[in-house]
Design a protein around this motif. Structure first.
Motif, PDB file in Angstrom:
ATOM      1  N   GLU A 255       3.313  -7.873   2.635  1.00 52.29           N
ATOM      2  CA  GLU A 255       3.695  -8.042   1.237  1.00 52.29           C
ATOM      3  C   GLU A 255       2.480  -8.325   0.351  1.00 52.29           C
ATOM      4  O   GLU A 255       2.481  -8.017  -0.836  1.00 52.29           O
ATOM      5  N   LYS A 256       1.418  -8.921   0.946  1.00 53.96           N
ATOM      6  CA  LYS A 256       0.214  -9.220   0.176  1.00 53.96           C
ATOM      7  C   LYS A 256      -0.705  -8.010   0.052  1.00 53.96           C
ATOM      8  O   LYS A 256      -1.749  -8.086  -0.591  1.00 53.96           O
ATOM      9  N   GLY A 257      -0.324  -6.915   0.702  1.00 54.88           N
ATOM     10  CA  GLY A 257      -1.127  -5.704   0.608  1.00 54.88           C
ATOM     11  C   GLY A 257      -2.091  -5.501   1.758  1.00 54.88           C
ATOM     12  O   GLY A 257      -2.758  -4.459   1.839  1.00 54.88           O
ATOM     13  N   SER A 258      -2.198  -6.474   2.659  1.00 54.55           N
ATOM     14  CA  SER A 258      -3.071  -6.337   3.824  1.00 54.55           C
ATOM     15  C   SER A 258      -2.493  -5.319   4.795  1.00 54.55           C
ATOM     16  O   SER A 258      -1.262  -5.179   4.905  1.00 54.55           O
ATOM     17  N   LYS A 259      -3.376  -4.613   5.492  1.00 60.31           N
ATOM     18  CA  LYS A 259      -2.942  -3.599   6.437  1.00 60.31           C
ATOM     19  C   LYS A 259      -3.365  -3.986   7.852  1.00 60.31           C
ATOM     20  O   LYS A 259      -4.527  -4.300   8.092  1.00 60.31           O
ATOM     21  N   LEU A 260      -2.414  -3.955   8.772  1.00 60.61           N
ATOM     22  CA  LEU A 260      -2.655  -4.346  10.162  1.00 60.61           C
ATOM     23  C   LEU A 260      -2.366  -3.154  11.069  1.00 60.61           C
ATOM     24  O   LEU A 260      -1.287  -2.554  11.001  1.00 60.61           O
TER      25      LEU A 260
END
Length: 447
Positions: A361-366
């Motif tokens: 949701e914070k825009g980080s990509k895993l």
């Protein structure tokens, strides 16, 4: 009145920037004290329990710790034993070695790169020339040995305890200095090292990036004096075996393998120096006794146990064993480097393998495919496989030479748990979704 308001605002801002640490690791101050005392003791035990005088790492010390305890009790009750821990010549050589690394950092050319953004909004710059320092040290060492023969470089083996003690003194001095310096105005503290308990904060590291001008103490210690010394120690062990066995041609394949594996590992880490600036040691941990003693004492004098063992207990390997061990190390390196390559490419906006990923949701990509889809820390798996390959050349007469594998597994599991806790705080409920997509922590289908 205005000065009073300014002081109140400054204090408030400092509290927001450097909040008090409210949770402990390592069982708090008691655990920190036990480790602070225990690491030096264990370093000495691994020598006195695994040396020529000990009977070449007898398994009985592991199967019956009371025998080792009895030997230790006899030793510490002898005044000469305590005197023997100090060697002035070794201390001066070690001090000269550390000074060489500092001078090399200062004079050798190198790019300046920015680290991650800190809590204060700033980015620290680091000079990249660890690999150049490594090559210079190897060049000087090689020239010295060629000029004066292998017997000239056996002093690291002959004065082992003196060098261990010198590195411990350096670790304590640095730990105390950076702890005292962390109380200066404007210091950015580590979130986990500002508990207010001096024992705990001294151990864990109170200041995040203690520096002298542009000289960053933490990253310097992480990559230079201890890591490069580790390879020089291995070279010294090769020289000692060459002297004892009457020539380079009689040095065992087992010894050459240990030197090759560990030297390549160090060279690879130093060559890829910028990768360290995104690790937990640099971005999260403060610099205190934990990192200073780990970098300066534990790494060079514990990680080289296999090479030291092979000096007084040579192991002859056949062709099949040699090829097999090389294969194990190659497998570990491939996993380690390929996994890190996927991560670094993805962080830099590249995705040549078209790997799948999960967006929080914070825009980080895993990443959720490739090596990072098999486990959350596949690079740790590669590290463990390589660690096993470094111990296999010592054979199976004693479990003590496999201490590094066991210790490293415990260390990596602890790091993995710390990282998971930090990610849970950072990503919240998205972390639970990610864990369902990538359920295994280090070893696929096992852990």
């Amino acid at each position: 009145m205005s000065s009073t308001i300014h002081k109140v605002e400054t204090t408030h801002n400092n509290v927001l920037l450097n909040p008090r640490t409210t949770t402990y690791e390592f069982m708090g101050p008691i655990g920190a004290l036990l480790i602070t005392v225990g690491v030096p003791i264990m370093t000495y035990l691994l020598y006195f329990g695994c040396s020529e005088s000990a009977g070449a790492c007898p398994p009985s010390y592991v199967l019956s710790p009371s025998l080792l305890a009895e030997r230790v009790q006899q030793a510490v009750g002898d005044e000469q034993w305590w005197i023997g821990l100090w060697d002035t010549e070794a201390a001066l050589i070690y001090l000269g070695w550390y000074a060489f690394c500092v001078v090399a950092w200062a004079v050798l050319p190198g790019d300046w790169v920015e680290g991650v953004t800190l809590r204060n909004g700033q980015k620290k710059k680091y000079k990249i020339n660890a690999f150049s320092t490594f090559l210079l040290a190897l060049g000087i060492t090689t020239g010295y040995i060629m000029r004066y023969g292998p017997q000239s470089f056996t002093f690291l083996y002959q004065k082992w305890i003196g060098f261990v003690t010198a590195s411990l003194v350096m670790s304590v001095v640095q730990g105390l200095a950076v702890y005292a310096g962390s109380f200066r105005k404007g210091a950015l503290l580590a979130l986990g090292g500002n508990s207010g308990n001096p024992i705990y904060d001294f151990y864990i590291g109170r200041e995040l990036n203690p520096s002298i001008g542009s000289f960053d103490i933490k990253s310097f210690n992480e990559l230079r004096p201890g890591l490069i010394l580790w390879v020089l120690i291995d070279i010294s062990m090769v020289c000692e075996q060459a002297v004892r066995r009457s020539g380079w041609e009689n040095v065992t394949w087992s010894m050459w393998l240990v030197l090759a594996f560990q030297a390549f590992y160090v060279a690879d880490g130093l060559y890829n120096e910028p990768a360290i600036f995104t690790t937990m040691d640099i971005t999260t941990d403060g610099f205190g006794f934990m990192l200073s003693v780990g970098d300066l004492t534990w790494v060079p004098f514990v990680y080289s146990l296999q090479a030291r063992y092979l000096v007084f207990k040579p192991v002859e390997l056949g062709l099949a064993s040699t090829v097999g061990i090389v294969g194990v190390n190659a497998l570990g390196y491939w996993i380690f480097r390929d996994a890190n390559g996927e991560k670094n490419d993805f962080r830099n906006g590249k995705n040549p393998k078209n790997l799948k990923f999960f967006t929080t949701e914070k825009g980080s990509k895993l990443l959720t495919s490739g090596w990072w889809g098999r486990s959350r820390h596949p690079n740790y798996l590669g590290d463990l496989v390589m660690a096993l390959a470094w111990s296999l050349p010592t054979g199976f007469e004693t479990p003590i030479t496999y201490f590094y594998v066991i210790y490293f597994a415990v260390l990596l599991i602890h790091r993995q748990r710390r990282d998971d806790e930090n990610c849970e705080i950072k990503y919240g409920k998205d972390w639970e979704k990610y864990r369902k997509l990538v359920p295994y922590r280090i070893i696929p289908y096992v852990y």
